[in-house]
Write a protein that holds these residues in place. Structure first.
Motif, PDB file in Angstrom:
ATOM      1  N   MET A   1     -23.636  -4.424  -0.171  1.00 35.61           N
ATOM      2  CA  MET A   1     -22.854  -4.984  -1.174  1.00 35.61           C
ATOM      3  C   MET A   1     -21.697  -5.934  -0.658  1.00 35.61           C
ATOM      4  SD  MET A   1     -20.882  -2.863  -4.077  1.00 35.61           S
ATOM      5  CE  MET A   1     -20.291  -3.980  -5.454  1.00 35.61           C
ATOM      6  N   PRO A   2     -21.493  -7.223  -1.137  1.00 43.41           N
ATOM      7  CA  PRO A   2     -20.430  -7.850  -0.682  1.00 43.41           C
ATOM      8  C   PRO A   2     -18.837  -7.411  -1.175  1.00 43.41           C
ATOM      9  CG  PRO A   2     -21.399  -9.155  -2.109  1.00 43.41           C
ATOM     10  CD  PRO A   2     -22.258  -7.987  -1.871  1.00 43.41           C
ATOM     11  N   THR A   3     -18.000  -7.621  -0.573  1.00 39.84           N
ATOM     12  CA  THR A   3     -16.455  -7.388  -0.758  1.00 39.84           C
ATOM     13  C   THR A   3     -16.050  -8.380  -1.436  1.00 39.84           C
ATOM     14  OG1 THR A   3     -15.655  -7.681   1.339  1.00 39.84           O
ATOM     15  CG2 THR A   3     -16.209  -5.387   0.925  1.00 39.84           C
ATOM     16  N   ARG A   4     -15.193  -8.409  -2.226  1.00 39.62           N
ATOM     17  CA  ARG A   4     -14.268  -9.349  -2.745  1.00 39.62           C
ATOM     18  C   ARG A   4     -12.687  -9.195  -2.797  1.00 39.62           C
ATOM     19  NH1 ARG A   4     -14.570 -12.375  -8.707  1.00 39.62           N
ATOM     20  NH2 ARG A   4     -12.992 -13.836  -8.148  1.00 39.62           N
ATOM     21  N   ARG A   5     -12.033  -9.963  -2.176  1.00 42.37           N
ATOM     22  CA  ARG A   5     -10.721  -9.662  -1.868  1.00 42.37           C
ATOM     23  C   ARG A   5      -9.998 -10.421  -3.249  1.00 42.37           C
ATOM     24  NH1 ARG A   5      -8.131 -12.171   3.414  1.00 42.37           N
ATOM     25  NH2 ARG A   5      -6.169 -11.115   2.335  1.00 42.37           N
ATOM     26  N   LEU A   6      -8.996  -9.458  -3.428  1.00 39.74           N
ATOM     27  CA  LEU A   6      -8.158  -9.897  -4.715  1.00 39.74           C
ATOM     28  C   LEU A   6      -6.634  -9.835  -4.383  1.00 39.74           C
ATOM     29  CD1 LEU A   6     -10.121  -8.021  -7.367  1.00 39.74           C
ATOM     30  CD2 LEU A   6     -10.584 -10.496  -6.967  1.00 39.74           C
ATOM     31  N   ILE A   7      -5.891 -10.610  -4.919  1.00 37.91           N
ATOM     32  CA  ILE A   7      -4.553 -10.555  -5.192  1.00 37.91           C
ATOM     33  C   ILE A   7      -4.094 -10.260  -6.325  1.00 37.91           C
ATOM     34  CG2 ILE A   7      -2.191 -11.707  -4.710  1.00 37.91           C
ATOM     35  CD1 ILE A   7      -3.138 -10.836  -2.147  1.00 37.91           C
ATOM     36  N   LEU A   8      -3.208  -8.971  -6.568  1.00 41.52           N
ATOM     37  CA  LEU A   8      -2.670  -8.743  -8.052  1.00 41.52           C
ATOM     38  C   LEU A   8      -1.668  -9.461  -8.084  1.00 41.52           C
ATOM     39  CD1 LEU A   8      -3.242  -4.885  -7.455  1.00 41.52           C
ATOM     40  CD2 LEU A   8      -4.846  -6.576  -8.335  1.00 41.52           C
ATOM     41  N   SER A 193     -16.153  -1.478   5.817  1.00 42.29           N
ATOM     42  CA  SER A 193     -16.105  -0.699   7.146  1.00 42.29           C
ATOM     43  C   SER A 193     -14.924  -0.042   7.504  1.00 42.29           C
ATOM     44  CB  SER A 193     -16.598  -1.738   8.233  1.00 42.29           C
ATOM     45  OG  SER A 193     -15.623  -2.777   8.488  1.00 42.29           O
ATOM     46  N   LEU A 194     -14.905   0.687   8.339  1.00 40.54           N
ATOM     47  CA  LEU A 194     -13.768   1.333   8.628  1.00 40.54           C
ATOM     48  C   LEU A 194     -12.725   0.322   9.168  1.00 40.54           C
ATOM     49  CD1 LEU A 194     -11.955   3.908   9.478  1.00 40.54           C
ATOM     50  CD2 LEU A 194     -12.964   4.292  11.584  1.00 40.54           C
ATOM     51  N   LYS A 195     -13.296  -0.590  10.153  1.00 41.59           N
ATOM     52  CA  LYS A 195     -12.231  -1.721  10.490  1.00 41.59           C
ATOM     53  C   LYS A 195     -11.877  -2.555   9.332  1.00 41.59           C
ATOM     54  CE  LYS A 195     -12.508  -5.850  13.683  1.00 41.59           C
ATOM     55  NZ  LYS A 195     -12.175  -6.795  12.622  1.00 41.59           N
ATOM     56  N   GLU A 196     -12.526  -2.797   8.470  1.00 42.50           N
ATOM     57  CA  GLU A 196     -12.177  -3.715   7.108  1.00 42.50           C
ATOM     58  C   GLU A 196     -11.256  -2.900   6.504  1.00 42.50           C
ATOM     59  OE1 GLU A 196     -15.909  -6.404   6.230  1.00 42.50           O
ATOM     60  OE2 GLU A 196     -15.888  -4.547   5.441  1.00 42.50           O
ATOM     61  N   LEU A 200      -7.226  -3.715   5.631  1.00 43.35           N
ATOM     62  CA  LEU A 200      -6.298  -3.618   4.187  1.00 43.35           C
ATOM     63  C   LEU A 200      -5.045  -3.126   4.440  1.00 43.35           C
ATOM     64  CD1 LEU A 200      -6.461  -4.266   1.441  1.00 43.35           C
ATOM     65  CD2 LEU A 200      -7.754  -2.231   0.986  1.00 43.35           C
ATOM     66  N   VAL A 201      -5.093  -1.805   5.093  1.00 42.97           N
ATOM     67  CA  VAL A 201      -3.970  -0.882   5.204  1.00 42.97           C
ATOM     68  C   VAL A 201      -2.893  -1.445   5.703  1.00 42.97           C
ATOM     69  CG1 VAL A 201      -3.086   1.238   5.811  1.00 42.97           C
ATOM     70  CG2 VAL A 201      -5.195   1.148   4.875  1.00 42.97           C
ATOM     71  N   GLU A 202      -3.204  -2.193   7.028  1.00 45.10           N
ATOM     72  CA  GLU A 202      -2.039  -2.691   7.636  1.00 45.10           C
ATOM     73  C   GLU A 202      -1.643  -3.997   7.075  1.00 45.10           C
ATOM     74  OE1 GLU A 202      -0.665  -1.444  10.532  1.00 45.10           O
ATOM     75  OE2 GLU A 202      -2.163  -0.007   9.890  1.00 45.10           O
ATOM     76  N   ARG A 203      -2.273  -4.944   6.393  1.00 41.08           N
ATOM     77  CA  ARG A 203      -1.894  -5.997   5.698  1.00 41.08           C
ATOM     78  C   ARG A 203      -0.852  -5.242   4.421  1.00 41.08           C
ATOM     79  NH1 ARG A 203      -7.315  -7.798   5.851  1.00 41.08           N
ATOM     80  NH2 ARG A 203      -7.710  -7.174   3.638  1.00 41.08           N
ATOM     81  N   GLY A 204      -1.286  -4.312   3.981  1.00 41.58           N
ATOM     82  CA  GLY A 204      -0.364  -3.572   2.980  1.00 41.58           C
ATOM     83  C   GLY A 204       0.853  -3.275   3.609  1.00 41.58           C
ATOM     84  N   ARG A 205       0.953  -2.714   4.808  1.00 43.87           N
ATOM     85  CA  ARG A 205       2.046  -2.259   5.805  1.00 43.87           C
ATOM     86  C   ARG A 205       2.989  -3.621   5.597  1.00 43.87           C
ATOM     87  NH1 ARG A 205      -0.998   2.052   8.684  1.00 43.87           N
ATOM     88  NH2 ARG A 205       0.080   3.868   7.966  1.00 43.87           N
TER      89      ARG A 205
END
Length: 211
Positions: A1-8, A193-196, A200-205
């Protein structure tokens, strides 16, 4: 299943939130998440929390016990929690796959009162059967929950409020389905994946300016 990145993207309170393609935004955070929305997502007292309750970054997961992609993510979430001591994970029970999912979400949230949410949560996501009343209660007995107390606690206002608030938040933000992971100003829909997930968490930081 592909992921889709979104900005809120921001709106008045959290009632006019919209999900926009990440590439349509720039690095200057033109549409930061409103504080009231972040508070509702990350600090709802009815939400189960995994990892470090005082961590410097919060990852929110919207999920459903009958979502096959959510089931595949349970071990990935546990891995990132084990490897990141400053990570705080908030679960938003969002039952979108029918009455069985609703029953499972109610039972899972009710299990917090018996201190067995994590065992029950994992058991429900790892079972092969569809989450329906008989299968949910079978897992409840397996992890040692008091069935009579669980059924009574399923009717509590905090359980009803959590599920209703999850649906309202998802609707306001235009979420596409489960699983959806949110960190910083960003949401990602689908398996990761764990890497992805770590990225995401590091981009959040980075977005929030935390170490």
């Amino acid at each position: 299943m592909p992921t889709r990145r979104l900005i809120l993207a921001s709106g008045a309170a959290f009632g006019t939130m919209a999900a926009l393609p990440a590439l349509a935004q720039n690095a200057d955070r033109p549409n930061p998440m409103p504080d009231v929305l972040r508070e509702a997502l990350e600090r709802d007292p009815t939400s189960p929390v995994l990892g470090n309750p005082e961590g410097n970054i919060t990852l929110v997961e919207f999920f459903d016990y009958n979502c096959p992609h959510c089931r595949k993510m349970v071990n990935v979430v546990q891995q990132i929690v084990s490897s990141d001591p400053e990570l705080r994970v908030v679960y938003r029970e969002w039952p979108v796959f029918g009455p069985g999912s609703e029953f499972a979400a109610q039972a899972s949230l009710a299990s917090l009162n018996q201190g067995k949410y994590w065992q029950f949560h994992q058991g429900l996501l790892l079972m092969r059967d569809r989450a329906e009343e008989p299968s949910v209660m079978r897992i409840a007995r397996r992890v040692g929950l008091d069935e009579a107390k669980l059924r009574a606690d399923m009717q509590a206002q905090n359980v009803t409020d959590h599920i209703a608030n999850s649906a309202e938040l998802a609707d306001h933000m235009g979420l596409m389905g489960t699983p959806t992971f949110m960190c910083g100003d960003e949401a990602v829909f689908g398996e990761m994946s764990l890497k992805e997930l770590r990225e995401l968490v590091e981009r959040g930081r980075k977005t929030l300016g935390v170490a």
